[in-house]
Design an enzyme around this catalytic site. Structure first.
Site, PDB file in Angstrom:
ATOM      1  N   ASP A  43       0.832  -1.198   0.000  1.00 47.40           N
ATOM      2  CA  ASP A  43       0.000   0.000   0.000  1.00 47.40           C
ATOM      3  C   ASP A  43       0.869   1.253   0.000  1.00 47.40           C
ATOM      4  O   ASP A  43       1.787   1.386   0.813  1.00 47.40           O
ATOM      5  CB  ASP A  43      -0.901   0.019   1.241  1.00 47.40           C
ATOM      6  CG  ASP A  43      -1.777   1.263   1.305  1.00 47.40           C
ATOM      7  OD1 ASP A  43      -2.925   1.191   0.832  1.00 47.40           O
ATOM      8  OD2 ASP A  43      -1.303   2.295   1.814  1.00 47.40           O
ATOM      9  N   TYR A  48       2.804  10.007  -0.293  1.00 50.92           N
ATOM     10  CA  TYR A  48       3.874   9.462   0.541  1.00 50.92           C
ATOM     11  C   TYR A  48       5.257   9.787  -0.026  1.00 50.92           C
ATOM     12  O   TYR A  48       6.253   9.691   0.680  1.00 50.92           O
ATOM     13  CB  TYR A  48       3.757   7.946   0.678  1.00 50.92           C
ATOM     14  CG  TYR A  48       2.507   7.450   1.369  1.00 50.92           C
ATOM     15  CD1 TYR A  48       1.646   8.323   2.034  1.00 50.92           C
ATOM     16  CD2 TYR A  48       2.180   6.106   1.344  1.00 50.92           C
ATOM     17  CE1 TYR A  48       0.494   7.856   2.647  1.00 50.92           C
ATOM     18  CE2 TYR A  48       1.040   5.633   1.962  1.00 50.92           C
ATOM     19  CZ  TYR A  48       0.197   6.511   2.603  1.00 50.92           C
ATOM     20  OH  TYR A  48      -0.950   6.036   3.203  1.00 50.92           O
ATOM     21  N   LYS A  74      -2.806   5.880  -4.261  1.00 50.55           N
ATOM     22  CA  LYS A  74      -3.894   6.797  -3.945  1.00 50.55           C
ATOM     23  C   LYS A  74      -3.755   8.128  -4.676  1.00 50.55           C
ATOM     24  O   LYS A  74      -2.646   8.589  -4.949  1.00 50.55           O
ATOM     25  CB  LYS A  74      -3.934   7.059  -2.434  1.00 50.55           C
ATOM     26  CG  LYS A  74      -3.977   5.793  -1.592  1.00 50.55           C
ATOM     27  CD  LYS A  74      -4.024   6.117  -0.114  1.00 50.55           C
ATOM     28  CE  LYS A  74      -3.910   4.857   0.716  1.00 50.55           C
ATOM     29  NZ  LYS A  74      -2.527   4.383   0.827  1.00 50.55           N
ATOM     30  N   HIS A 107      -7.485   9.599  -1.545  1.00 47.44           N
ATOM     31  CA  HIS A 107      -6.851   9.611  -0.233  1.00 47.44           C
ATOM     32  C   HIS A 107      -7.673  10.342   0.830  1.00 47.44           C
ATOM     33  O   HIS A 107      -7.701   9.935   1.998  1.00 47.44           O
ATOM     34  CB  HIS A 107      -5.459  10.237  -0.336  1.00 47.44           C
ATOM     35  CG  HIS A 107      -4.504   9.761   0.706  1.00 47.44           C
ATOM     36  ND1 HIS A 107      -3.143   9.763   0.553  1.00 47.44           N
ATOM     37  CD2 HIS A 107      -4.710   9.247   1.942  1.00 47.44           C
ATOM     38  CE1 HIS A 107      -2.565   9.292   1.626  1.00 47.44           C
ATOM     39  NE2 HIS A 107      -3.491   8.965   2.496  1.00 47.44           N
TER      40      HIS A 107
END
Length: 276
Positions: A43, A48, A74, A107
């Site tokens: 994931d 990120y 996401k 997200h």
């Protein structure tokens, strides 16, 4: 590994490797350890900042093991504001080095953009660029508004969920709509309020497992997909070693009753959408 079937028929592993805030060589090492110890689900998210390093990990895995992994990424808030979801997905896939993503999630429910973004995600799903689409951090009222406009029901709602934040009303609502719950921060970032809880400590002694393993097994018993994050070899291996025992229904209920509505992450109703 155990699997769950999503509302479009796609089979998803019940446990995967969370990757925030892992990056660079530590992330590459973690993914290598994970896939060598039974993980087949990774994931990540555009926000990120580690998709490129996950892409490098996938190249190594394909080179040496030729193993197909279930990849989730996401749509970030900055890309929601830009309004071009197709471009955002293409850039994520380029960084990951893939031409297909198993699961693409929104997200956050950015109030100004999440309906329009979802409609674009539906098009990408219909074109076969992603195996399933879903959301993250959606409360019931976000989902109710989305479902009034959506053609496709989200396959997943990924939310903060652990024994101190069980989110049972939201779980019940999602179940009624065929939306699978997925938990992030499943051990509340090792918060002492959770890790030192007497009930969980006693269960860990009973089953000769760690408290995090008891919590992750509680997720599985509740049919909740979970994605614990770790950059430590022993913890990565420990987190997946939860499929050789089961909690009783009474024990599951006792853990359910630990709920305090206690968050270690952001509340979707109060978060600054320019900072996540």
């Amino acid at each position: 590994m155990e699997f769950i079937t999503l509302n479009n028929g796609l089979k998803m592993p019940m446990l995967g490797l969370g990757t925030y805030p892992l990056n660079r060589l530590k992330l590459l090492k973690s993914i290598w350890i994970a896939q060598n110890n039974g993980y087949i689900s990774i994931d990540t998210s555009r926000s990120y900042g580690n998709e490129k390093w996950i892409g490098r990990s996938l190249k190594l895995i394909n080179l040496f093991n030729n193993q197909k992994l279930f990849i989730t990424t996401k749509l970030g808030n900055s890309d929601q504001r830009k309004g071009n979801v197709r471009k955002a997905l293409k850039e994520s896939m380029d960084r990951l080095g893939v031409n297909y993503v198993d699961l693409y999630l929104m997200h956050w429910p950015n109030p100004d953009t999440y309906i329009a973004s979802w409609k674009q995600m539906e098009v990408l799903y219909k074109e076969g660029l992603v195996g399933a689409i879903g959301v993250c951090n959606f409360h019931k009222h976000h989902l109710e508004k989305l479902l009034k406009e959506a053609e496709i029901v989200p396959a997943i709602n990924q939310i903060e969920l652990h024994p101190l934040l069980t989110q049972e009303p939201l779980r019940d609502y999602c179940k009624s709509k065929g939306i699978q719950i997925e938990s992030y921060s499943p051990v509340a970032r090792m918060d002492p309020k959770l890790i030192e809880n007497p009930l969980l400590v006693n269960l860990s002694k009973k089953y000769n497992k760690t408290v995090p393993q008891i919590i992750l097994r509680w997720n599985i018993e509740n049919k909740i997909v979970t994605i614990p994050k770790s950059g430590t070899k022993n913890r990565i291996i420990e987190n997946i070693d939860i499929f050789d025992f089961k909690l009783t229904s009474d024990e599951v209920e006792q853990i359910n009753n630990l709920n305090e509505d206690y968050r270690v992450r952001y509340n979707p109703d109060t978060v600054d959408y320019y900072k996540v």
